[in-house]
Motif scaffolding. Sequence first.
Motif, PDB file in Angstrom:
ATOM      1  N   GLY A   1       0.815  -1.211   0.000  1.00  0.00           N
ATOM      2  CA  GLY A   1       0.000   0.000   0.000  1.00  0.00           C
ATOM      3  C   GLY A   1       0.848   1.259   0.000  1.00  0.00           C
ATOM      4  N   GLY A   2       1.942   1.255   0.754  1.00  0.00           N
ATOM      5  CA  GLY A   2       2.834   2.421   0.792  1.00  0.00           C
ATOM      6  C   GLY A   2       3.543   2.622  -0.530  1.00  0.00           C
TER       7      GLY A   2
ATOM      8  N   ILE B   1       2.116   6.435  -7.337  1.00  0.00           N
ATOM      9  CA  ILE B   1       1.093   7.331  -7.900  1.00  0.00           C
ATOM     10  C   ILE B   1       1.453   8.789  -7.636  1.00  0.00           C
ATOM     11  CG2 ILE B   1      -1.327   8.032  -7.694  1.00  0.00           C
ATOM     12  CD1 ILE B   1      -2.006   5.084  -7.272  1.00  0.00           C
ATOM     13  N   GLY B   2       1.943   9.076  -6.430  1.00  0.00           N
ATOM     14  CA  GLY B   2       2.365  10.450  -6.133  1.00  0.00           C
ATOM     15  C   GLY B   2       3.497  10.907  -7.042  1.00  0.00           C
ATOM     16  N   GLY B   3       4.452  10.018  -7.294  1.00  0.00           N
ATOM     17  CA  GLY B   3       5.560  10.360  -8.194  1.00  0.00           C
ATOM     18  C   GLY B   3       5.086  10.624  -9.609  1.00  0.00           C
ATOM     19  N   LEU B   4       4.141   9.827 -10.082  1.00  0.00           N
ATOM     20  CA  LEU B   4       3.618  10.046 -11.431  1.00  0.00           C
ATOM     21  C   LEU B   4       2.871  11.373 -11.535  1.00  0.00           C
ATOM     22  CD1 LEU B   4       2.368   6.472 -12.362  1.00  0.00           C
ATOM     23  CD2 LEU B   4       4.343   7.678 -13.285  1.00  0.00           C
ATOM     24  N   VAL B   5       2.134  11.727 -10.493  1.00  0.00           N
ATOM     25  CA  VAL B   5       1.424  13.009 -10.498  1.00  0.00           C
ATOM     26  C   VAL B   5       2.418  14.165 -10.549  1.00  0.00           C
ATOM     27  CG1 VAL B   5      -0.029  14.529  -9.085  1.00  0.00           C
ATOM     28  CG2 VAL B   5      -0.665  12.142  -9.390  1.00  0.00           C
TER      29      VAL B   5
END
Length: 106
Positions: free
Chosen positions: A30-31, A37-41
């Motif tokens: 989960g982490g 996802i945060g890095g892709l954003v």
Amino acid sequence: MTDPNVPPPERPEVHHHTTINNTERRSAGGGFLGILIGGLVIVVIVIAVWLFANGGGMNPTKSTDVDIDVDLPRPELPDGPKMPDLPTPPPIEPPSVPQPQPAPAG
């Protein structure tokens, strides 16, 4: 044979015990998924800022008029061997088609 009018004999009371062991559920990955996802954003935001702020996108702010005249010498190859002359073919008449004739009377 047993008499149907006689009540059944006393039965001992039976107790059943069920044990349920609940184990802890682990959350694996989960982490990592959140970081991915945060890095892709963040990468998408950086690309959008670069495209629209620095003129790399729809409305470039720098002039792109370039006039280049390139004159390069053409390479010249040495002459190769000469091909021999082809022989003259003999004249050939085109094939003839037989003329239709009436069928023989028979």
